[in-house]
Structure formats: structure tokens, C-alpha cells
Write a protein that holds these residues in place. Structure first.
Motif, PDB file in Angstrom:
ATOM      1  N   GLY A  30       9.608 -10.426   6.479  1.00 36.75           N
ATOM      2  CA  GLY A  30      10.081  -9.620   5.402  1.00 36.75           C
ATOM      3  C   GLY A  30      11.758  -9.117   5.719  1.00 36.75           C
ATOM      4  O   GLY A  30      12.319  -9.353   6.971  1.00 36.75           O
ATOM      5  N   GLU A  31      12.080  -8.090   4.793  1.00 34.98           N
ATOM      6  CA  GLU A  31      13.349  -7.484   5.096  1.00 34.98           C
ATOM      7  C   GLU A  31      13.322  -6.236   5.844  1.00 34.98           C
ATOM      8  O   GLU A  31      14.214  -5.613   6.201  1.00 34.98           O
ATOM      9  CB  GLU A  31      14.061  -7.231   3.685  1.00 34.98           C
ATOM     10  CG  GLU A  31      14.265  -8.384   2.740  1.00 34.98           C
ATOM     11  CD  GLU A  31      15.323  -9.331   3.371  1.00 34.98           C
ATOM     12  OE1 GLU A  31      16.295  -8.844   4.193  1.00 34.98           O
ATOM     13  OE2 GLU A  31      14.950 -10.496   3.395  1.00 34.98           O
TER      14      GLU A  31
ATOM     15  N   GLY B 200       7.457  -7.711   6.707  1.00 36.68           N
ATOM     16  CA  GLY B 200       7.137  -7.423   5.182  1.00 36.68           C
ATOM     17  C   GLY B 200       6.438  -6.361   4.806  1.00 36.68           C
ATOM     18  O   GLY B 200       5.874  -5.363   5.611  1.00 36.68           O
ATOM     19  N   GLN B 201       6.336  -6.140   3.424  1.00 41.20           N
ATOM     20  CA  GLN B 201       5.646  -4.981   2.962  1.00 41.20           C
ATOM     21  C   GLN B 201       3.949  -4.976   3.272  1.00 41.20           C
ATOM     22  O   GLN B 201       3.451  -6.228   3.391  1.00 41.20           O
ATOM     23  CB  GLN B 201       5.566  -4.873   1.258  1.00 41.20           C
ATOM     24  CG  GLN B 201       4.613  -3.804   0.572  1.00 41.20           C
ATOM     25  CD  GLN B 201       4.892  -3.942  -0.859  1.00 41.20           C
ATOM     26  OE1 GLN B 201       5.681  -4.782  -1.428  1.00 41.20           O
ATOM     27  NE2 GLN B 201       4.096  -3.062  -1.544  1.00 41.20           N
TER      28      GLN B 201
ATOM     29  N   ASN C 161       9.361  -4.069   0.347  1.00 39.69           N
ATOM     30  CA  ASN C 161      10.420  -5.065   1.222  1.00 39.69           C
ATOM     31  C   ASN C 161      11.598  -4.889   1.017  1.00 39.69           C
ATOM     32  O   ASN C 161      12.477  -5.684   0.675  1.00 39.69           O
ATOM     33  CB  ASN C 161       9.539  -6.464   0.961  1.00 39.69           C
ATOM     34  CG  ASN C 161      10.127  -7.493   1.913  1.00 39.69           C
ATOM     35  OD1 ASN C 161      10.439  -7.111   3.226  1.00 39.69           O
ATOM     36  ND2 ASN C 161       9.959  -8.660   1.510  1.00 39.69           N
TER      37      ASN C 161
END
Length: 620
Positions: A293-294, A349-350, A379
Motif C-alpha cells: 500500500g501507500e 496497506g490499510q 491507505n
């Protein structure tokens, strides 16, 4: 009347001939077909004749249909640009096509601006017999699609040096190649090109050459290439390379290639085949399915390489990777091997995760903290920071704190230097024998700070070590191990060398045997182990299991006083050779047939409800 019939027959014949002539509006391609050696008669890759067999300056349909191997190439410089491929579809019986000597675009002045014009799509779908295609040296932004879908006979495709003339990556558009239905394709050369390929369309592929791709930070997802045997990724900077495809590479080259994320099969065979590529990527994983993820988990990697376990962590002087397991609901959803040595930065990620870092090269070290929790509500670029520290692992045996660790986190130069440290936590003095044991076929004791009393065939002994209450005994040591070229017992990347340390109270314990006080496992070039890290369980007492004869040619007997769950036999390099599962009570006597094993040393591991028993066996 006769003359009229003759005239009508002549006009009809002329019309028939005209109807059979292939319309080829591009003068350059027509010149090549009617003048140059564009027909490869013997399929050796060299043109032998032109396609105009009746020398009338035209290409009849019958002449086009007679060509099986076509090479578009010319020695005339001005004729090397083809802007219209109309007419090529008449060559319906082609088995091979090459345009290695021409280009399908050129720069022209359009409305006062120079821009590329030419062929936008190369469509080969009408050539159902095609087996080989070669396209090369196409340097423009005009060609955008190559369609070879449905060509079930196509085995080889070469697209070499196909790239845009624009140097700014943000304006570069890759050439899309449609391989749908190419069920026989086994060879693909896309070197120095910029392509958009769905490799899941061609799971039959066996050889892939993609060295020096024409853009940095490329993503190569080869997870669908279940038959891949040869891979060349030389001279690339990749964002990601996914190789979790179940195949084992027989030929692999990756000189001067590096990247961010490498995803592999959790297979020792594959790890051995890719060599040092693992070293060149920042992160390595076997769980490519988890979308990174971010968000970011990051921190410093520090170390305490000192004898004193309580000494503070400092900047990390120790090379080598750390494995990060990300756990959700008691299951590992992502494992990342980080090759960075001073800091780590892992995208995530989340979700809620428990992060478990662990050293890979040597279990003489441990990571602090052993685990930590991370939670990302979204995210959206959140950052979680957690510094970690590597320090020598300590075991407590009979009131003696034992540390047994290498100075160099990664073994170097076919040896490793290290420390043995004994600290007496008892209230009375302790007199001990210290014994270091290892397989002398693979390792050799070189020297130590405290000279041993004996050194014989993999057993090194220090006698009469006296340690006062709260006092410490320490010695340095140096152990060498074989090279990968050793004729009898080579040590190769990924091998695990095991060293057992016995600390025995001379007054109370049997110094000749017993359970090791400390077991140190050194993994040679541990990147090649990647994520195959097994949890070490407590060993059960040796008296409960007896194994004989050792060595043996055929049968190993196992006498046991408790039920056995599993028996596993591993090669010296860690490869699982055989495993037996037991569902019923077998608490007295078992036999295992090793007659089909190669001669050598193996590790036999027995799992019971109370622990694990390990024993080396030898096949004669």
C-alpha cells in the motif's frame, strides 16, 4: 468474328492477370519485394531471391502465396522506410517474417512541425502458419500495437530495440503486444524495448530475454510463466520483478540489475538458480499476492555487537538482511526480506498488523523488539516509525548465561570470526568444560583467543574453566568452511552450518554427551534462503530415542519410548528429502529405508508431542 474472339480473349486474360496482381502502394516495400533478396528459400535467416519470380516488376497473388520465409531488408538506404504495409496480407503462407532491415516510421515536416509518421499497427493475425516473427530497430512513437493473437503455430517472437524517440519517461507510451491464443510461444526477446505485455497470455513461454529495457522502474510480473526456464534481465533498474511461478530457472543472468521489490517462490531450487540477484533488491518476499500500500513502516536498524548484552545499540556496522513477517489473525500475510543495513522502509496497506523482525544470516543474534504492532486506518500515506536493534542472543543453562555469535553478521571470505561468552549468574564459583562441536567435513577450527586443550575432528575442548560468581569467561574464535568448488563437501549459497556448544559442570554433568547448551546456525549467503526460516523447537531428551546403525547402507532403526508424529530427513543443504507422518501409536520401534539415498550425511528430525529430536545419519 475470329479476330473479335481473339481480342475478347486477350482482354479477358489481361483482366485476369491484373486481378491477380497484389496492390502494393508503398514504393519501398514493392522495391524490396521485386528487387532485393527478400525470400529465404532455405530458412537459414539469409535472403536468397526476390519474390517477383516472373520478373514483371509486380507481385502476383501466386508469387506471394509461394513465399514461406520473408525478410524485409535492403541495401538501398533510401528504401529502408516503409510507411504503408498494404499488400503484405497476400503472403498468407508465411512461416517466418523479419523486418530487421527496415523501419515503419520516419520524421516528416507536417504543418511546419517535424513529427513521426508511419505504421501504427502491425497485424499478423491473417498469417495462421507463422512460426517466427522478428521486428527490430523501430525508434519512434508511431507504432503502438502489434497483434499476433490466435497464431497457434507461433513459437518465436523477437521485438528488439522497439522504443519511442521521446527521452522523457512520462511521455513514453509502450507498444502493446497481444499474444492472446499464442499457445505454442516458447521464445520471447524484448531486449532494449518498451512493451506492454500480459505474460498471462503466454504461460507456455520457456525463454525470456529482457535485458536493458528502455525504461527504468519497470514492473515485470512473470508469475504466470509456469514453464520459464531461461531468463535474462541484465542491465535493468526494476521497480518490481515477480517470479512466483512454480518454475525453476535453468539459465539466469542479471548482471548490473537492481530493484525495489523481488517476489519469489519459496523454493531452495529457485533461490539457488537466481544467485546474487536477491542481494540487488531492497525487499524480497514470497507473498506477491498482498498488494503493497501507500503507508510506510520505517526505522533505523542498529546493533549491539558487544560482549555485554546490556550495552546500548549503536549505528549498525553489520551487513546482512532482516526478515519482517506481517501477521494478521495469527497468520502471516506478508513476509519481506530487507537487504538494507542501516534503515528499513516497507510500504503497507490499510489494516492492523503485528510485525515480527528476525535476523537471517545467523541465529546467534536476536532482534529487539521481538515484535511490535502497527495500525493503519486508511491507505493514505501514513507513516509508522520503529527503530530496531540486533544484539547477541543469550541462553541460560545451569545458571550460566551463554552467548555464541559471529563478529560479522554475514560470514565472509569462507570463514567467520566470533565470540563465546559465559557469565556465571550463580552465587558460587563454577568450574566447567566447554566443548564446541561441528561437522568436520564442512568446517575447520582455525584458532581462538583462549587456546583449547584439544582440537580433533570437529570437537574443540577447553577444560577446567573457572568462573567466579558474577564473573565472565570469553574467547574469540575463527572457523573456516569449504568453498563451493570443494570436490567432496562443497558449501554453497543457502547452506546452513550448525555449531553446537556444550557447557558442562565438571562436578555434576556428563561432559561427553548430553543436550547442547547453545546451537548456532550460520546460513551462507542467507539471501538464498530468503524466507525459508523454520521455528526452532525445544529438543527432547536423547535417551527417549535411539537410532542405529550409523552409518547404514539400507535400513535405519528407530527405537522410541513415546509416540512419533513426523519423521523428516534433510540433505546437508537443508533440502527436504523424505517426510513420514504417523497417525497411530508407534511407541516402540520403527524402520526407515534409505537404500535409494545418495551417499553422504543427512539430518534426521523426529517430532513428538514433547519436542524435536535431531540426529545426523550417514548413508554408505
Amino acid at each position: 468474328m475470329k479476330d473479335l474472339y481473339s481480342l475478347l480473349f486477350f482482354v479477358f486474360s489481361l483482366a485476369m492477370v491484373q486481378a491477380q496482381i497484389v496492390t502494393i502502394p508503398d514504393v519501398n516495400i514493392k522495391h524490396i519485394l521485386t528487387t532485393d533478396n527478400c525470400v529465404d528459400l532455405d530458412n537459414d535467416g539469409v535472403g536468397d531471391a526476390d519474390a517477383d519470380t516472373n520478373n514483371d516488376g509486380e507481385i502476383q497473388e501466386s508469387e506471394a502465396q509461394a513465399v514461406e520465409h520473408l525478410i524485409l531488408s535492403t541495401a538501398t538506404q533510401s528504401m529502408r522506410v516503409i510507411l504503408d504495409i498494404t499488400g503484405l496480407d497476400a503472403f498468407v503462407n508465411l512461416k517466418s517474417f523479419s523486418s530487421a532491415g527496415v523501419s515503419f516510421s520516419e520524421q516528416q515536416n507536417v504543418g511546419g512541425n517535424f513529427q513521426y509518421v508511419g505504421v501504427e499497427t502491425l497485424d499478423f493475425t491473417s498469417f495462421s502458419n507463422l512460426e517466427r516473427i522478428i521486428i527490430s530497430d523501430e525508434y519512434s512513437s508511431v507504432l503502438s500495437h502489434v497483434n499476433v493473437s490466435g497464431l497457434t503455430n507461433l513459437t518465436d517472437f523477437t521485438g528488439f530495440w522497439i522504443r519511442p524517440e521521446i527521452s522523457f519517461e512520462e511521455f513514453q507510451i509502450p507498444v502493446n503486444i497481444n499474444f492472446q491464443g499464442c499457445t505454442s510461444l516458447v521464445y520471447l526477446d524484448m531486449a532494449n524495448s518498451l512493451f506492454d505485455i500480459d505474460f498471462c497470455q503466454i504461460p507456455s513461454l520457456e525463454t525470456l530475454l529482457c535485458w536493458e529495457l528502455y525504461h527504468s522502474n519497470a514492473d515485470l510480473d512473470l508469475n504466470c510463466l509456469i514453464n520459464l526456464r531461461t531468463l535474462d534481465v541484465n542491465s535493468n533498474i526494476l521497480n518490481s520483478l515477480f517470479l512466483k511461478n512454480g518454475s525453476v530457472l535453468e539459465s539466469f543472468t542479471s548482471f548490473s540489475t537492481s530493484g525495489n521489490l523481488l517476489c519469489l517462490d519459496n523454493s531452495q531450487e529457485e533461490l539457488a538458480s537466481i544467485g546474487t540477484l536477491v542481494d540487488s533488491f531492497d525487499y524480497v518476499t514470497t507473498t506477491c499476492e498482498v498488494a503493497l500500500g501507500e503507508n510506510t513502516v520505517s526505522g533505523l536498524i542498529e546493533a549491539n555487537p558487544n560482549i555485554d548484552t546490556n550495552a546500548p545499540c549503536i549505528s549498525n556496522p553489520l551487513p546482512g538482511p532482516i526478515l519482517y513477517d506481517f501477521v494478521q489473525n495469527n497468520a502471516t500475510v506478508l513476509s519481506i526480506l530487507s537487504n538494507n543495513t542501516t534503515n528499513y522502509e516497507i510500504p503497507l496497506g490499510q489494516g492492523d498488523y503485528q510485525v515480527v523482525p528476525s535476523p537471517v544470516f545467523s541465529d546467534g543474534y536476536e532482534v529487539v523488539p521481538e515484535q511490535f504492532d502497527v495500525s493503519f486506518a486508511s491507505n493514505s500515506g501514513e507513516v509508522f516509525e520503529q527503530d530496531i536493534c540486533m544484539k547477541p542472543r543469550a541462553e541460560l543453562d545451569d545458571g550460566i548465561e551463554i552467548k555464541f555469535f559471529p563478529d560479522y553478521y554475514a560470514p565472509l571470505f569462507y570463514r567467520f570470526d566470533g565470540h563465546i561468552v559465559l557469565k556465571n549468574t550463580n552465587a558460587v564459583s563454577y568450574t566447567a568444560q566447554l566443548k564446541l562441536s561441528f561437522d568436520a567435513n564442512y568446517s575447520i577450527f582455525i584458532d581462538s583467543g583462549e587456546f583449547p586443550d584439544s582440537d580433533n575432528n570437529g570437537v574443540v575442548i577447553w577444560n577446567n574453566i573457572s568462573i567466579s560468581p558474577g564473573g565472565t569467561f570469553s574467547t574469540t574464535f575463527r572457523i573456516g568452511y569449504n568453498t563451493e568448488t570443494d570436490s567432496n563437501y562443497p558449501v554453497v549459497a543457502g547452506d546452513q552450518l550448525v555449531y553446537e556448544l556444550f557447557v558442562s559442570d565438571l562436578g555434576n554433568r556428563d561432559v561427553a554427551g548430553g543436550i547442547p547448551s547453545f546451537v548456532l546456525t550460520e546460513t551462507i549467503n542467507a539471501q538464498n534462503q530468503v524466507l525459508s526460516i523454520d521455528e526452532v523447537e525445544p529438543e527432547i531428551a536423547t535417551s527417549s530415542i535411539v537410532i542405529y546403525p550409523i552409518p547404514s547402507k539400507n535400513i535405519i532403526n528407530i527405537e522410541n519410548s513415546e509416540a512419533i508424529n513426523t519423521i523428516s530427513i534433510f540433505a546437508i543443504n537443508g533440502q527436504l528429502i523424505k517426510k513420514l507422518d504417523f497417525k497411530q501409536d508407534n511407541s516402540e520401534w520403527l524402520q526407515m529405508d534409505i537404500s535409494n539415498f545418495d551417499k553422504g550425511v543427512y539430518l534426521l528430525t523426529i517430532q513428538t508431542d514433547t519436542g524435536t529430536f535431531n540426529e545426523k545419519i550417514i548413508k554408505n
